[in-house]
Motif scaffolding. Sequence first.
Motif, PDB file in Angstrom:
ATOM      1  N   THR A   3       8.866 -66.020 -52.787  1.00 44.31           N
ATOM      2  CA  THR A   3       8.052 -65.523 -52.009  1.00 44.31           C
ATOM      3  C   THR A   3       8.506 -65.032 -50.412  1.00 44.31           C
ATOM      4  N   VAL A   4       7.669 -64.297 -49.831  1.00 44.00           N
ATOM      5  CA  VAL A   4       7.851 -64.095 -48.445  1.00 44.00           C
ATOM      6  C   VAL A   4       6.489 -64.224 -47.409  1.00 44.00           C
ATOM      7  N   VAL A   5       6.735 -65.022 -46.740  1.00 40.82           N
ATOM      8  CA  VAL A   5       5.742 -65.385 -45.599  1.00 40.82           C
ATOM      9  C   VAL A   5       5.765 -64.249 -44.208  1.00 40.82           C
ATOM     10  N   MET A   6       5.003 -63.239 -44.116  1.00 45.53           N
ATOM     11  CA  MET A   6       5.007 -62.477 -43.053  1.00 45.53           C
ATOM     12  C   MET A   6       4.264 -62.965 -41.694  1.00 45.53           C
ATOM     13  N   GLU A   7       4.716 -63.133 -40.731  1.00 41.03           N
ATOM     14  CA  GLU A   7       3.781 -63.705 -39.350  1.00 41.03           C
ATOM     15  C   GLU A   7       3.822 -62.931 -38.396  1.00 41.03           C
ATOM     16  N   ALA A   8       3.057 -62.456 -37.176  1.00 41.57           N
ATOM     17  CA  ALA A   8       3.051 -61.833 -36.263  1.00 41.57           C
ATOM     18  C   ALA A   8       3.014 -63.149 -35.307  1.00 41.57           C
ATOM     19  N   ILE A   9       4.195 -62.837 -34.466  1.00 40.37           N
ATOM     20  CA  ILE A   9       4.171 -64.072 -33.393  1.00 40.37           C
ATOM     21  C   ILE A   9       4.148 -63.522 -31.860  1.00 40.37           C
ATOM     22  N   GLU A  10       4.240 -64.403 -30.858  1.00 38.48           N
ATOM     23  CA  GLU A  10       3.973 -63.969 -29.725  1.00 38.48           C
ATOM     24  C   GLU A  10       4.837 -65.327 -28.856  1.00 38.48           C
ATOM     25  N   ALA A  11       5.743 -64.924 -27.830  1.00 41.65           N
ATOM     26  CA  ALA A  11       5.891 -65.941 -27.139  1.00 41.65           C
ATOM     27  C   ALA A  11       6.543 -65.395 -25.656  1.00 41.65           C
ATOM     28  N   ASN A  12       6.155 -65.928 -24.555  1.00 39.63           N
ATOM     29  CA  ASN A  12       6.608 -65.534 -23.229  1.00 39.63           C
ATOM     30  C   ASN A  12       6.205 -64.036 -23.157  1.00 39.63           C
ATOM     31  N   GLY A  13       5.154 -63.579 -23.563  1.00 39.59           N
ATOM     32  CA  GLY A  13       4.540 -62.224 -23.451  1.00 39.59           C
ATOM     33  C   GLY A  13       5.229 -61.204 -24.214  1.00 39.59           C
ATOM     34  N   ARG A  14       6.020 -61.791 -25.331  1.00 39.12           N
ATOM     35  CA  ARG A  14       6.837 -60.899 -26.186  1.00 39.12           C
ATOM     36  C   ARG A  14       6.332 -61.099 -27.563  1.00 39.12           C
ATOM     37  N   ARG A  15       5.996 -59.879 -28.165  1.00 35.71           N
ATOM     38  CA  ARG A  15       5.377 -59.974 -29.743  1.00 35.71           C
ATOM     39  C   ARG A  15       6.845 -59.746 -30.541  1.00 35.71           C
ATOM     40  N   GLY A  16       6.501 -60.146 -31.728  1.00 35.81           N
ATOM     41  CA  GLY A  16       7.547 -60.004 -32.704  1.00 35.81           C
ATOM     42  C   GLY A  16       6.883 -60.259 -34.279  1.00 35.81           C
ATOM     43  N   VAL A  17       8.095 -60.288 -35.316  1.00 40.26           N
ATOM     44  CA  VAL A  17       7.618 -60.376 -36.499  1.00 40.26           C
ATOM     45  C   VAL A  17       8.526 -61.464 -37.114  1.00 40.26           C
ATOM     46  N   ARG A  18       8.171 -62.396 -37.687  1.00 41.46           N
ATOM     47  CA  ARG A  18       8.780 -63.329 -38.312  1.00 41.46           C
ATOM     48  C   ARG A  18       8.739 -63.495 -39.937  1.00 41.46           C
ATOM     49  N   LEU A  19       9.670 -63.312 -40.640  1.00 41.56           N
ATOM     50  CA  LEU A  19       9.735 -63.285 -42.120  1.00 41.56           C
ATOM     51  C   LEU A  19      10.451 -64.610 -42.802  1.00 41.56           C
ATOM     52  N   THR A  20       9.829 -65.404 -43.503  1.00 44.44           N
ATOM     53  CA  THR A  20      10.163 -66.417 -44.235  1.00 44.44           C
ATOM     54  C   THR A  20      10.492 -66.160 -45.711  1.00 44.44           C
ATOM     55  N   PHE A  21      11.785 -65.982 -46.049  1.00 40.51           N
ATOM     56  CA  PHE A  21      12.118 -65.720 -47.789  1.00 40.51           C
ATOM     57  C   PHE A  21      12.287 -67.149 -48.346  1.00 40.51           C
ATOM     58  N   GLU A  22      11.477 -67.475 -49.513  1.00 43.22           N
ATOM     59  CA  GLU A  22      11.704 -68.802 -50.066  1.00 43.22           C
ATOM     60  C   GLU A  22      11.828 -68.512 -51.698  1.00 43.22           C
ATOM     61  N   ASP A  23      12.878 -69.148 -52.424  1.00 39.33           N
ATOM     62  CA  ASP A  23      12.967 -69.305 -53.689  1.00 39.33           C
ATOM     63  C   ASP A  23      13.345 -70.479 -54.023  1.00 39.33           C
ATOM     64  N   LYS A  64      15.970 -70.954 -48.441  1.00 39.70           N
ATOM     65  CA  LYS A  64      15.067 -70.613 -47.613  1.00 39.70           C
ATOM     66  C   LYS A  64      15.813 -69.791 -46.326  1.00 39.70           C
ATOM     67  N   VAL A  65      15.381 -68.476 -45.995  1.00 39.77           N
ATOM     68  CA  VAL A  65      15.763 -67.822 -45.092  1.00 39.77           C
ATOM     69  C   VAL A  65      14.660 -67.277 -44.178  1.00 39.77           C
ATOM     70  N   VAL A  66      14.675 -67.419 -42.758  1.00 45.48           N
ATOM     71  CA  VAL A  66      14.006 -66.981 -41.787  1.00 45.48           C
ATOM     72  C   VAL A  66      14.631 -65.971 -40.945  1.00 45.48           C
ATOM     73  N   ILE A  67      13.808 -64.790 -40.843  1.00 50.10           N
ATOM     74  CA  ILE A  67      14.563 -64.044 -39.671  1.00 50.10           C
ATOM     75  C   ILE A  67      13.339 -63.443 -38.779  1.00 50.10           C
ATOM     76  N   THR A  68      13.663 -63.283 -37.325  1.00 45.78           N
ATOM     77  CA  THR A  68      12.613 -62.899 -36.792  1.00 45.78           C
ATOM     78  C   THR A  68      13.465 -61.472 -35.867  1.00 45.78           C
ATOM     79  N   ARG A  69      12.706 -60.800 -35.516  1.00 42.70           N
ATOM     80  CA  ARG A  69      12.827 -59.489 -34.808  1.00 42.70           C
ATOM     81  C   ARG A  69      11.946 -59.780 -33.601  1.00 42.70           C
ATOM     82  N   TRP A  70      12.127 -59.569 -32.213  1.00 43.18           N
ATOM     83  CA  TRP A  70      11.262 -59.459 -31.264  1.00 43.18           C
ATOM     84  C   TRP A  70      11.337 -57.996 -30.588  1.00 43.18           C
ATOM     85  N   LYS A  71      10.102 -57.711 -29.887  1.00 42.91           N
ATOM     86  CA  LYS A  71      10.070 -56.326 -29.416  1.00 42.91           C
ATOM     87  C   LYS A  71      10.923 -56.324 -28.338  1.00 42.91           C
TER      88      LYS A  71
END
Lengths: 134, 129
Positions: free
Chosen positions: A60-80, A127-134
Motif C-alpha cells: 500500500t501507499v498512504v498519501m498525506e498533505a502536510i504542513e510545517a512552519n508555513g510550508r506545505r508538502g506531500v508525504r508518501l508512505t510505501f509499505e509491503d 517501509k519507505v517514507v518520502i517527503t517533498r516540500w514546496k
Amino acid sequence: MTTAEGDVFAIRTSQDVVIVRQEVRARAVKAGLGLVDQTKIITAASELARNTLDYGGGGTVVMEAIEANGRRGVRLTFEDHGPGIADIELAMKDGYTSGQGLGLGLGGSRRLANEFFIESRIGEGTKVVITRWK
Amino acid sequence: MERIPILAMGKALLITIQVDMHDRLALALEEDLTNRIASTGARGVLIDISSLEIVDSFIGRMLDNIAAVSRVLDAETVVVGMRPAVAITLVELGLSLTGVKTALNVERGMALLRSQCATRRGTHDHRRG
C-alpha cells in the motif's frame, strides 16, 4: 506539524502504479509544488510503487498533505509485507538490484525527495517514507 | 490489451506516446516496434514523448532498449520532445540515456534521422562501390 488524514491506495498491479502517479500528481499540484518538484515526487513515487509491487509482492501507499512552519508538502508512505531487504546500504547503491530492474529505484527516489526514510525487516517487509516540500 | 500505435512514414516509423503507460504496455511497445522495424525495413524510428509528464527508470530503460535493438536492426532511433522538468528529474534519478539520440522537437528529430540515413547510405554505397 499538521497532517491531514492520509488516503490509502493498494499497489497490486502495474495499472495501480499508474494510478499512484496520477494521485500523487493531484496532491503535489494541490500542495502548490512547482512543475519540477511535482515531476520529482511523481517519478520517485513511480519507482517506489514499482518496488512495492515487484520486490514486496504488492502493498500500500498512504498519501498525506502536510504542513510545517508555513510550508506545505506531500508525504508518501510505501509499505509491503514482502521478504524485506537484507542489506539496506547495498540496496540503496545505484546499479544494485536483486531483480530485473536498473537498481535506481531506492537511491534515485532518495535523491528526488527532500526527506527519505527506510525501514526493513527480513521476513516482515519494507517501509519507505518520502517527503517533498514546496 | 491496448497498444501504442506505430505509424509508418516513408522509411521511418513514428510513435507518439500520449498515455501514461503501465509497464506491460511499455514492454508491448518495445516488442511491436521491433517486429515493425524487421517487417518494414525501416531506417529510422522517431518517438515523441512530449505528452509524458514523467519518465521513470522503467520507461527510460524501454527507450534505451528500443534504441539498442533498432541499431542492431540497422535503424536509428531519435527521442523527441522531452519536457525540461522530465530531463532534470531523469538526470537526478541517475539515468542519462547515453545510448539514445534526442532532439528538441519532431521537426529537428526528422532532420536528424534524414541526415543519419543519408550518411549511412553513403557509407554503404562506398563499401559496395
